[in-house]
Motif scaffolding. Structure first.
Motif, PDB file in Angstrom:
ATOM      1  N   TYR A   1      43.632  37.956  45.323  1.00 38.69           N
ATOM      2  CA  TYR A   1      42.825  39.023  44.701  1.00 38.69           C
ATOM      3  C   TYR A   1      41.329  38.716  44.744  1.00 38.69           C
ATOM      4  O   TYR A   1      40.528  39.465  44.237  1.00 38.69           O
TER       5      TYR A   1
ATOM      6  N   SER B   1      45.996  47.283  47.433  1.00 45.22           N
ATOM      7  CA  SER B   1      45.095  46.446  46.658  1.00 45.22           C
ATOM      8  C   SER B   1      45.713  46.286  45.296  1.00 45.22           C
ATOM      9  O   SER B   1      46.109  47.219  44.653  1.00 45.22           O
TER      10      SER B   1
ATOM     11  N   SER C   1      45.450  44.708  41.552  1.00 49.07           N
ATOM     12  CA  SER C   1      44.682  43.997  40.555  1.00 49.07           C
ATOM     13  C   SER C   1      45.659  43.230  39.706  1.00 49.07           C
ATOM     14  O   SER C   1      46.610  43.779  39.177  1.00 49.07           O
ATOM     15  N   LEU C   2      45.398  41.954  39.601  1.00 43.31           N
ATOM     16  CA  LEU C   2      46.324  41.103  38.864  1.00 43.31           C
ATOM     17  C   LEU C   2      46.409  41.540  37.412  1.00 43.31           C
ATOM     18  O   LEU C   2      47.445  41.514  36.782  1.00 43.31           O
TER      19      LEU C   2
END
Ligand SMILES: *[C@@H]1O[C@H](CO)[C@@H](O)[C@H](O)[C@H]1NC(C)=O
Ligand SMILES: *[C@@H]1O[C@H](CO)[C@@H](O)[C@H](O)[C@H]1NC(C)=O
Ligand SMILES: *[C@@H]1O[C@H](CO)[C@@H](O)[C@H](O)[C@H]1NC(C)=O
Ligand SMILES: *[C@@H]1O[C@H](CO)[C@@H](O)[C@H](O)[C@H]1NC(C)=O
Ligand SMILES: *[C@@H]1O[C@H](CO)[C@@H](O)[C@H](O)[C@H]1NC(C)=O
Ligand SMILES: *[C@@H]1O[C@H](CO)[C@@H](O)[C@H](O)[C@H]1NC(C)=O
Ligand SMILES: *[C@@H]1O[C@H](CO)[C@@H](O)[C@H](O)[C@H]1NC(C)=O
Ligand SMILES: *[C@@H]1O[C@H](CO)[C@@H](O)[C@H](O)[C@H]1NC(C)=O
Ligand SMILES: *[C@@H]1O[C@H](CO)[C@@H](O)[C@H](O)[C@H]1NC(C)=O
Length: 891
Positions: free
Chosen positions: A416, A540, A542-543
């Motif tokens: 990330y 994509s 996002s943690l």
């Protein structure tokens, strides 16, 4: 003065390390950093070519810090990003160490890295120290929080108590590459900055571990009679030794002689540290002390340093053994007069407490002593750096086009935080690979770089709107996975390689070559205008916040399968009867509506009608349904029957009077669940899950563990429900299965999400989130600013040793703190992003049962107390909370 230990009850990834006050740290008297030092341009190799950087001083600046005798230089040669800042004059003081007067701050980019190239090179042992003091350098009066990485591996989080709080982090590691990267990661909680960065080279035989790196936990100058910190030049390696006068029941001893005056041990311990020690006051006593760690999962390396300080008379003899947590750690230590000796672990120690006992042996006449101790936390260095071929290729591209000012450290790792303009694939523990590269409008000139041909995993390449010249190279068609190639708006010439044209025509490549006036599609050249819009689909993640809900419909074909089981089969018209024509809706899920109903015998049921769509075949439906119908456990909502009639498919479950845990927990109108109720629910649900994982053959993975899927019956007994997503392991020998991702936002295992590798540990992750919800009364994703994930909400508090602030206020302090701590610890054990670090459900069940016992015991004591109180009002019984001990204590 007693050294103050901070937050020893820290847990999981968030652990507070040694911090030192600015004013305590060695200081240089006057703050004359910017005054030209004539004599300051000393050799920088005062301590063996090591690197001392004062971040934020003007480029080219170099000075000798008079107090520490260390030569600091500016960071210009180590980093290209960031801005120099001075701390606010409010925080400048005469005894503030010079290095804290300036900082380098990183308002841009998610990840900024210093790259250090120690002359000793790789495979050597280094100590890297990063120091931070905020000092309101940005006039915002807002303490930032950010993460510190060494290479691709997480080192620590940086947090401050106040603007003058100095945070120092140290790590001892072996460099794998010639270049050591120290990276600051912006985690969305303020702009990262750094005050100083130092690198020290150690003898390679010292501080060795099997694997991983050592993060400093404590380094104590035991028996110190001053409040002075000891470092360079007393310490050749510039370790920082914190004075620690001694434990209660111990006496300080000292010598005025120099230790190791003739021969250095490899640890090169400073004489100033070694010349003081402690011993028990009574000669026959043992020297006992412990460190309360809190997190039993951490692993420690301990280094104890000894030197005899008392010249022995006649038949005096000092020999002692060392026990750690009740196990013999070292059979015999005989300190030599005025000579250092180090006893260290060969294996890491574990335990929520480190319990040391130094005990004199039977024929020893003198008590044990201790001169100094160091404790380190072992950190795993698990994350793989990017594939080396990809790194070489992208570094070539960076150099040849002079792009990527912010391209520092590893291109893809940590996950990330890949470089801007490229995306990577993360495949379990394999090295990440670059899969897309976007250099649009970067002002590229020259030819298309041949290094691109080495990015073998590239799927997506955008070089549009630059000034690239020359022809389109043939090698681009050799990139096996390339799906999108955009060369629009350049000055390319010549003809387009036929192989590319062919791939474009057969649809395997989306090729855009418009606005290149001199380019022609095939020889002989004729002008070709072509422009296509590139649909780029890239994942994509996002943690912190996974925003996309993932739904999978459990589907089936119309055809009726012949289900053979003990369960009752219902026709659609029976279902209509049972539900009184679908009169009362209990809830709605991703794949159907749940209705209330009465069976003919009067028992209540909940009926889920599945929404019809078809991709899953009837066979699959049958296998799964049959298996699920065979699963019987008191903590699993049992299936009473099913309906599969003319396209109407429904599952009939036992009715759970109190609905699901989510509704119950967040319903303000309901009476709050007591801590004991919550524990009982946690134990129940955990047992249900444990049964699926370990009691079923083949094992079953639930895949959608969440509070909404934990149902409560009229006795408040919890049962796990909703096996709609459940997956049965095809064979027991398989360690994981690859599947499309299903689950619920907030509960979804990040590793599974990133890798599609499903193991039962994904359920363990989700269960950890359920535990956190039970503790806090907060949902998995806390709505509002940034939609904080619950793990990120609780972590900072737990780290400070503060569990009370996260406990659901509705519990009103009516709980046993230890029991809450244990549940919090268990929850945090469940949620590391790497699945194999998580425990099994059997372990979780065991831990939770212990918590339940603690709470039950507390309730009993409370009851007894109130009985006693009512018996005799003269008895003064105050409920004193037992505080967790902070420092090493004699017992
Ligand atoms: C920091 O302070 C020095 C000396 O006062 C000054 O020369 C320099 O310009 C300041 N730097 C910044 C970034 O404000
Ligand atoms: C700042 O924080 C440190 C570390 O917690 C503490 O020791 C110090 O007293 C604080 N200083 C002020 C001015 O609050
Ligand atoms: C330490 O370094 C020396 C010399 O550089 C080398 O001979 C020795 O093998 C190294 N020892 C270890 C344990 O790596
Ligand atoms: C060393 O110990 C003696 C007592 O044994 C004490 O009087 C003296 O102050 C100590 N010296 C230092 C420097 O601590
Ligand atoms: C220590 O133990 C020895 C042998 O048991 C005994 O003779 C001696 O008196 C003890 N000393 C003290 C101070 O208790
Ligand atoms: C530490 O040692 C003391 C005394 O030897 C013992 O009572 C205690 O149980 C030990 N604690 C642990 C965690 O080993
Ligand atoms: C007792 O002391 C002698 C040295 O004086 C040593 O060699 C021996 O091993 C010791 N015995 C025990 C049981 O510790
Ligand atoms: C590349 O980045 C630009 C803006 O930075 C964006 O407009 C474009 O869509 C990106 N291309 C790809 C393939 O992602
Ligand atoms: C990388 O992924 C993100 C998110 O999907 C996307 O916005 C970006 O354009 C991608 N970058 C490249 C170079 O493809």
């Amino acid at each position: 003065m007693r050294f103050i230990f901070i937050s020893l009850f820290a847990i999981c990834v968030c652990i507070e390390k040694q911090t030192v006050l600015a004013s305590d740290a060695t200081s240089s008297g006057k703050s004359e950093k910017f005054v030209g030092h004539k004599h300051a341009r000393r050799k920088l190799d005062d301590i063996g070519g090591d690197i001392s950087i004062d971040c934020g001083v003007p480029a080219g600046f170099m000075y000798l810090d008079e107090k520490t005798q260390l030569s600091y230089k500016s960071d210009e040669e180590f980093i290209r990003t960031g801005v120099n800042k001075n701390i606010s004059s409010k925080f400048m003081s005469a005894n503030l160490q010079n290095t804290y007067a300036t900082v380098r701050s990183f308002p841009e980019g998610n990840r900024n890295c210093y790259s250090l190239r120690p002359p000793e090179g790789k495979a050597k042992t280094y100590l890297t120290r990063a120091s931070f003091m905020y000092g309101d350098y940005d006039d915002e009066d807002k303490l930032p929080e950010f993460d510190l990485y060494i290479g691709v591996n997480r080192w620590d989080s940086i947090k401050f108590d106040n603007a003058s709080h100095v945070v120092i982090k140290e790590i001892i590691h072996s460099a794998l590459m010639d270049e050591i990267n120290v990276c600051l990661l912006n985690t969305g909680k303020g702009t990262p900055f750094i005050s100083a960065l130092e690198l020290r080279h150690f003898h390679n035989a010292t501080y060795r571990t099997q694997s991983g790196a050592l993060v400093l936990y404590r380094r104590l100058d035991v028996g110190s009679t001053t409040t002075q910190i000891i470092r360079f030049k007393d310490d050749h390696y510039d370790r920082i030794w914190v004075p620690y006068p001694g434990f209660p029941g111990s006496a300080s001893i000292n010598t005025s002689f120099i230790i190791d005056s003739l021969v250095d041990s490899q640890y090169r311990l400073p004489s100033a540290v070694m010349k003081t020690a402690v011993k028990p006051m009574n000669v026959n006593d043992s020297l006992d002390f412990d460190f309360e760690i809190g997190d039993p999962t951490l692993q420690f390396y301990v280094y104890m340093h000894f030197a005899e300080l008392e010249s022995r008379q006649g038949n005096q003899y000092r020999e002692f053994s060392i026990e750690l947590n009740g196990n013999l750690w070292e059979k015999s230590v005989v300190p030599e007069y005025l000579q250092s000796k180090t006893i260290s672990s060969t294996q890491p120690a574990r335990g929520s407490k480190l319990n040391f006992s130094l005990c004199k042996t039977s024929n020893s006449t003198l008590p044990p002593i201790l001169n100094a101790i160091e404790i380190y936390i072992l950190t795993d260095t698990l994350q793989e750096p990017t594939d080396q071929d990809d790194v070489n290729a992208i570094m070539d591209i960076k150099l040849s086009y002079d792009v990527g000012k912010g391209w520092q450290g590893d291109p893809c790792s940590p996950m990330y935080y890949s470089w801007d303009g490229l995306n990577c694939s993360y495949n379990g523990y394999k090295p990440p690979k670059i899969i897309s590269l976007n250099l649009t409008s970067e002002g590229l000139t020259g030819k298309i770089s041949p290094s691109l041909s080495n990015l073998k995993s590239l799927e997506n390449l955008d070089l549009s709107n630059n000034s690239l010249t020359g022809s389109i190279p043939e090698f681009l068609s050799q990139l096996p996975l390339l799906r999108v190639l955009n060369l629009d708006g350049n000055k390319l010439s010549g003809s387009v390689p036929t192989s590319l044209v062919a791939r474009s025509q057969n649809g395997s490549l989306l090729l855009s070559i418009g606005r290149n006036p001199d380019l022609c599609l095939s020889a002989p050249c004729k002008k070709e205008k072509r422009n296509s819009v590139m649909p780029v689909v890239a994942a994509s993640v996002s943690l912190l916040v996974i925003l996309i809900a993932l739904l999978v419909f459990w589907t089936y074909k119309r055809k009726r399968g012949s289900l053979k089981s003990d369960n009752q089969q219902f026709t659609y018209s029976e279902i209509v009867d049972i539900t009184n024509n679908f009169h009362r809706i209990l809830g709605k899920g991703g794949f159907g509506t749940v209705y209330h109903g009465y069976l003919a015998d009067g028992s209540e049921v909940a009926i889920k009608m599945l929404s019809a769509s078809s991709s899953q075949g009837p066979k699959q439906f049958r296998t799964e349904a049959q298996l699920l119908m065979r699963v019987h456990h008191r903590n699993l909502a049992s299936l009473v029957g099913y309906c599969n009639d003319g396209g109407n498919v429904g599952l009939v479950y036992e009715y759970m009077a109190y609905g699901n845990l989510k509704q119950y927990l967040f319903d303000e109108t309901k009476e709050a669940l007591s801590w004991k109720d919550r524990l009982q629910i946690a134990v129940d649900a955990a047992q249900g899950l444990e049964y699926l994982h370990h009691g079923c053959k083949p094992p079953i993975i639930h895949r959608d563990v969440k509070t909404a899927n934990i149902l409560l019956n009229e006795k408040m007994q919890a049962k796990l429900a909703d096996f709609g997503f459940s997956k049965i392991f095809p064979a027991e020998s398989e360690s994981h299965i690859s599947t499309s991702i299903v689950g619920t936002v907030g509960y979804l295992d990040p590793e599974y999400y990133a890798s599609n590798r499903l193991t039962e540990k994904s359920d363990v992750y989700s269960f950890g989130i359920v535990l956190l919800e039970l503790i806090t009364g907060l949902p998995a994703i806390i709505r509002g600013y940034n939609n904080t994930h619950i793990v990120n909400r609780v972590c900072p508090f737990l780290e400070r040793g503060d569990v009370r602030s996260i406990v659901d206020p509705r519990l009103e302090a009516n709980f046993d703190t230890n029991s809450v701590w244990k549940v919090a610890e268990t929850a945090m054990e469940c949620v590391p992003s790497i699945s194999f670090q998580r425990p099994t459900m059997s372990h979780v069940v065991t831990e939770l049962k212990k918590c339940l016992e603690m709470e039950t015991a507390r309730e009993q004591i409370q009851r007894t107390k109130s009985q006693m109180l009512s018996l005799s009002s003269s008895v003064d019984i105050s409920a004193v909370e037992v505080e967790t001990e902070m420092g090493p204590e004699a017992r």
